[in-house]
Design an enzyme around this catalytic site. Structure first.
Site, PDB file in Angstrom:
ATOM      1  CG  HIS A 104      -0.374   0.212   2.528  1.00 62.44           C
ATOM      2  ND1 HIS A 104      -0.115  -0.816   3.407  1.00 62.44           N
ATOM      3  CD2 HIS A 104       0.016   1.350   3.171  1.00 62.44           C
ATOM      4  CE1 HIS A 104       0.400  -0.332   4.521  1.00 62.44           C
ATOM      5  NE2 HIS A 104       0.494   0.989   4.402  1.00 62.44           N
ATOM      6  CG  ASP A 135      -0.212  -4.182   2.412  1.00 60.73           C
ATOM      7  OD1 ASP A 135      -0.287  -3.774   1.235  1.00 60.73           O
ATOM      8  OD2 ASP A 135      -0.103  -3.418   3.394  1.00 60.73           O
ATOM      9  CB  SER A 215       3.191   1.442   6.122  1.00 65.53           C
ATOM     10  OG  SER A 215       2.026   1.611   6.873  1.00 65.53           O
TER      11      SER A 215
END
Length: 363
Positions: A104, A135, A215
């Site tokens: 993402h 992910d 992230s």
């Protein structure tokens, strides 16, 4: 009057005696040094707890990632193009420039730039591949002799357990590299959100704070070894809108992330085995089968709902997560023996493992 004078004399003599004793026991006082607690009880002061060595070992391998994409918006009588920049982090996994991050962070990007902290140099990154189920994405920059995150040796046992102290390294809000601390709260979290996060992730849950920009960064242990790739915080739906829950954060385990990277680099995609069954942990031992998909490998083999799965491929089973892990890490086409209990009898059912990626492609 006499008694008062006697009291003063006694007090003075006592003070002189105490002073002599202190001067004898604490040589620093003879030179007029300031009296400090550590001079009196030098061995009783607790040592400072610091993770500076772990951070010095691991932080240089955590990079900042900036991805840009052009968004076209239709307005009345004209089209507008808007450039949007996403912020994230990444982890250098090899000295020749392979980097793990979250999908993402770079999804849909037209350009991706990576900044290595030690070099203060901007590198343009190429997307080698990605895996939506975890992910994760693998990037490559054209550089050599890069700092590599400390990792477990091949085949070394994963000793990550609930209660371990962990450190999250990343670039929150583009403030620059930042460290947060927490403990591992749980492992094997296969469904971490009301928003439908895929069950193949088997997240590590921890309370080391993650913010926007974290992230894809590194989750390391107190020795600086990579434990996982930081991913997201827990979200719930409130009034139809996603809301972050403080204190509950997740990371993809190192072993899973390493396998994803290895498959993407060597095979172009992640290879996962597939059996087509679901289950819940039995209160005594094994896993109770709750659903078997039609035309799946488990269905063709004859596994039924209410069977109790005791072992897979010779490995005793204690949880549904273990079943998923064993099957997922088995090459499609391999036959695994499923030992099950059915109506008081123990039977062994051979299951030919399918290809999960093919199942996804065929809907």
């Amino acid at each position: 009057m006499k008694s008062s004078l006697l009291f003063i004399i006694k007090s003075t003599l006592l003070g002189i005696v105490v002073s002599v004793i202190l001067l004898a026991l604490i040589p620093q006082l003879r030179n007029g040094n300031q009296l400090q607690v550590r001079n009196i009880f030098p061995g009783d002061m607790p040592q400072k707890v610091s993770f500076a060595e772990a951070i010095n070992r691991s932080a240089p391998a955590v990079v900042n990632i900036y991805s840009q994409k052009t968004i076209r918006r239709s307005a009345m009588f004209r089209n507008n193009e808007v450039e949007r920049t996403s912020l994230g982090s990444g982890v250098i996994m090899s000295e020749n420039g392979y980097i793990l991050t979250c999908l993402h962070v770079i999804a849909g990007a037209d350009t991706i730039e990576v900044i290595v902290a030690e070099q203060s140099k901007v590198h343009e990154a190429q997307v080698i591949g990605f895996d939506p189920l975890t992910d994760l994405a693998v990037l490559k920059i054209n550089a050599n002799n890069l700092p590599v995150i400390p990792q477990l040796e091949e085949g070394e046992e994963n000793k990550t357990q609930v209660g371990d102290l962990v450190l999250a390294i990343g670039n929150p809000y583009n403030l620059g590299q930042t460290i947060t601390q927490g403990i591992i709260s749980a492992t094997g979290r296969s469904e971490v959100s009301q928003l439908g996060i895929a069950t193949h992730r088997n997240f590590i849950q921890m309370d080391a704070t993650l913010n926007e920009g974290n992230s894809g960064g590194a989750l390391v242990d107190s020795n600086g070894y990579l434990v996982g790739i930081n991913n997201a915080n827990y979200k719930i739906l409130e009034g139809g809108q996603p809301k972050d829950v403080p204190g509950v954060f997740f990371a993809v385990p190192y072993q899973m992330a390493k396998k994803v990277m290895r498959d993407i680099i060597s095979k172009g995609r992640v290879i996962r085995g597939y059996a087509g069954l679901q289950g819940v942990d039995h209160e005594l031992a094994g896993v109770i089968i709750t659903a078997v998909e039609n035309r799946s490998p488990a269905s063709r083999a004859g596994i039924q709902v209410s069977d109790v799965l005791m072992s897979v491929g010779g490995t005793e089973i204690n949880s549904a997560v273990e079943v998923q892990s064993i099957v997922s890490n088995t090459l499609p086409g391999t036959t695994l023996d499923f030992e099950i209990k059915r109506k008081g009898e123990t039977i062994v059912v051979p299951v030919v493992v399918g290809d999960f990626d093919r199942v996804l492609r065929n809907g």
